[in-house]
Design an enzyme around this catalytic site. Structure first.
Site, PDB file in Angstrom:
ATOM      1  N   ASP A   1       0.663  -1.419  -0.039  1.00 36.87           N
ATOM      2  CA  ASP A   1      -0.028   0.015   0.003  1.00 36.87           C
ATOM      3  C   ASP A   1       0.801   1.252  -0.139  1.00 36.87           C
ATOM      4  OD1 ASP A   1       0.868  -0.976   2.459  1.00 36.87           O
ATOM      5  OD2 ASP A   1      -0.437   0.682   3.528  1.00 36.87           O
TER       6      ASP A   1
ATOM      7  N   GLU B   1      -0.818  -1.761   5.113  1.00 38.94           N
ATOM      8  CA  GLU B   1       0.270  -2.137   6.100  1.00 38.94           C
ATOM      9  C   GLU B   1       0.085  -0.521   6.913  1.00 38.94           C
ATOM     10  OE1 GLU B   1       3.195  -1.054   9.108  1.00 38.94           O
ATOM     11  OE2 GLU B   1       3.187   0.155   6.924  1.00 38.94           O
TER      12      GLU B   1
HETATM   13 ZN   LIG Z   1       5.146   3.784   6.520  1.00 37.75          ZN
HETATM   14 ZN   LIG Z   2       6.455   1.121   5.316  1.00 36.14          ZN
END
Ligand SMILES: [Zn+2]
Ligand SMILES: [Zn+2]
Length: 407
Positions: free
Chosen positions: A94, A152
């Site tokens: 991401d 994440e």
């Molecule tokens: Zn980051």
């Molecule tokens: Zn990262």
């Protein structure tokens, strides 16, 4: 029992040079992902490119895990004891909701979104490792699960994958993670022996008083004074409650009260929120307990009410000793002694890989991307740009780790 690399009678471990044939493809993927950043759980395009690549290599995969997550499973053909074992390698996909100012030819084409943490590089490196593993199946036994994880950045994609049965559907003996680190010299692999990253929690406190006329404070109770007193005492937690040899952080990030058009009103409520970080469970528990106690204490002192809330988001990322050793040995074998480290100090940022390490033994390593020729800046900055020269190093470490674990 761990054997020393030089005692093993087999072909030498893969080196960054062995990954050179895949560098053009990795660079092209990395820059393409960079130009088309997608936020957490929205990585449809990225995920489709990953799936197409696995398909082209004949690696079976399952998609739709945590929405856009993909797990490819590649099995080696080498005979021997490693045949029943399996490990997971994780890359996050991401981007961040922030504008890009790099001016690179492959800069973000999506306003307000950019790959400012290098996850474009992480995805490209695991795809490159997949290419090498597919071409060298005879060098390992057992199965490698290639985990392409969504979300994440603050959205907890790792935890969602674990909840959706990641390790039941793709059982393994260990799981490994990697993140680029600009301050570390190019090609370095650093695998800390213990804590790598901190827990990352959010706290909130609402102070509720009896709002009144700014000229007549005695007719109400002042939530702003309680909030001020709370903030001052908040910083005693790290200074006075925490062992000076331990690490903790408590910060205020947001305050809201009153109305800028009404400076003559003492507001009835003040809302504050912030973050708390720790490298172990005991410090995390202590900070939670003290934040709540200090909120109630400040409220009692100033005759208002406190409603504190502590929201546990991510636990600390702590490497398991045996897997940290294996990952370090793989770094020595692939990068050489000079570029392998096992002594990197912990960092107070957070990582949702902690959710995977809570479920399985494993380790997380830093990939050095720092080079004078590539002033990539710091993570989460609009000028950040992953250093493509590091792609072969990260991918080589993945392949070395597979040989060390399953060779
Ligand atoms: Zn980051
Ligand atoms: Zn990262």
């Amino acid at each position: 029992m761990l054997r020393r690399p030089e005692q093993r009678d087999r072909e030498p471990m893969p080196t960054p040079d062995d990954l050179l044939p895949f560098k053009p493809a990795m660079t092209a993927w990395r820059r393409d992902f960079h130009a088309h950043p997608e936020l957490g759980f929205e990585e449809e395009r990225t995920s489709a490119i990953v799936r197409a690549h696995l398909e082209s290599l004949g690696i079976p995969y399952e998609a739709g895990i945590a929405k856009t997550g993909v797990v490819g499973s590649i099995t080696g053909t080498k005979g021997g004891a490693g045949g029943n074992r399996a490990i997971g390698l994780r890359a996050d996909m991401d981007a961040l909701a922030m504008p890009e100012l790099t001016g690179a030819p492959y800069a973000s084409t999506v306003p307000g979104k950019m790959h400012a943490c290098g996850h474009d590089g992480h995805t490209a490196m695991l795809m490159g490792a997949a290419s090498w593993l597919a071409a060298n199946r005879e060098r390992f036994a057992g199965t490698v699960h290639l985990i392409f994880q969504p979300a994440e950045e603050s959205r907890g994609g790792a935890g969602v994958m674990v909840k959706e049965g990641l390790f039941e559907r793709f059982p393994g003996d260990a799981v490994y993670g990697l993140h680029n680190l600009p301050g570390l010299p190019l090609g370095t692999i650093a695998v800390p022996k213990g804590p790598v990253l901190a827990s990352s929690d959010t706290w909130e406190v609402r102070f509720i008083g009896r709002g009144t006329h700014g000229a007549k404070p005695h007719l109400g109770t002042d939530a702003t004074l309680a909030a001020a007193s709370f903030i001052t005492s908040l910083h005693s937690i790290v200074a006075r409650n925490l062992d000076p040899l331990q690490t903790g952080v408590v910060s205020v990030g947001h305050m809201a009260a009153g109305n800028p058009l009404a400076p003559n009103v003492i507001p009835g409520e003040v809302f504050l929120s912030g973050t708390a970080r720790a490298l172990n469970a005991a410090t995390r528990d202590m900070q939670e307990e003290r934040i709540i106690a200090l909120a109630h204490g400040a409220a009692a002192t100033h005759d208002v009410l406190a409603e504190p809330r502590y929201i546990r988001r991510l636990g600390p990322t702590v490497n398991h000793a045996a897997q940290a050793r294996i990952a370090y040995e793989a770094a020595v074998a692939t990068m050489g002694e000079a570029l392998a480290r096992d002594d990197h100090p912990p960092i107070t940022a957070g990582e949702d890989f902690s959710d995977m390490l809570a479920a399985r033994p494993g380790a997380y390593g830093w990939l050095g991307t720092g080079a004078p020729a590539h002033p990539e800046g710091v993570h989460h900055n609009s000028h950040f740009d992953f250093n493509d020269e590091a792609l072969i190093h990260g991918a080589a470490w993945w392949c070395g780790l597979v040989e060390r674990e399953l060779g």
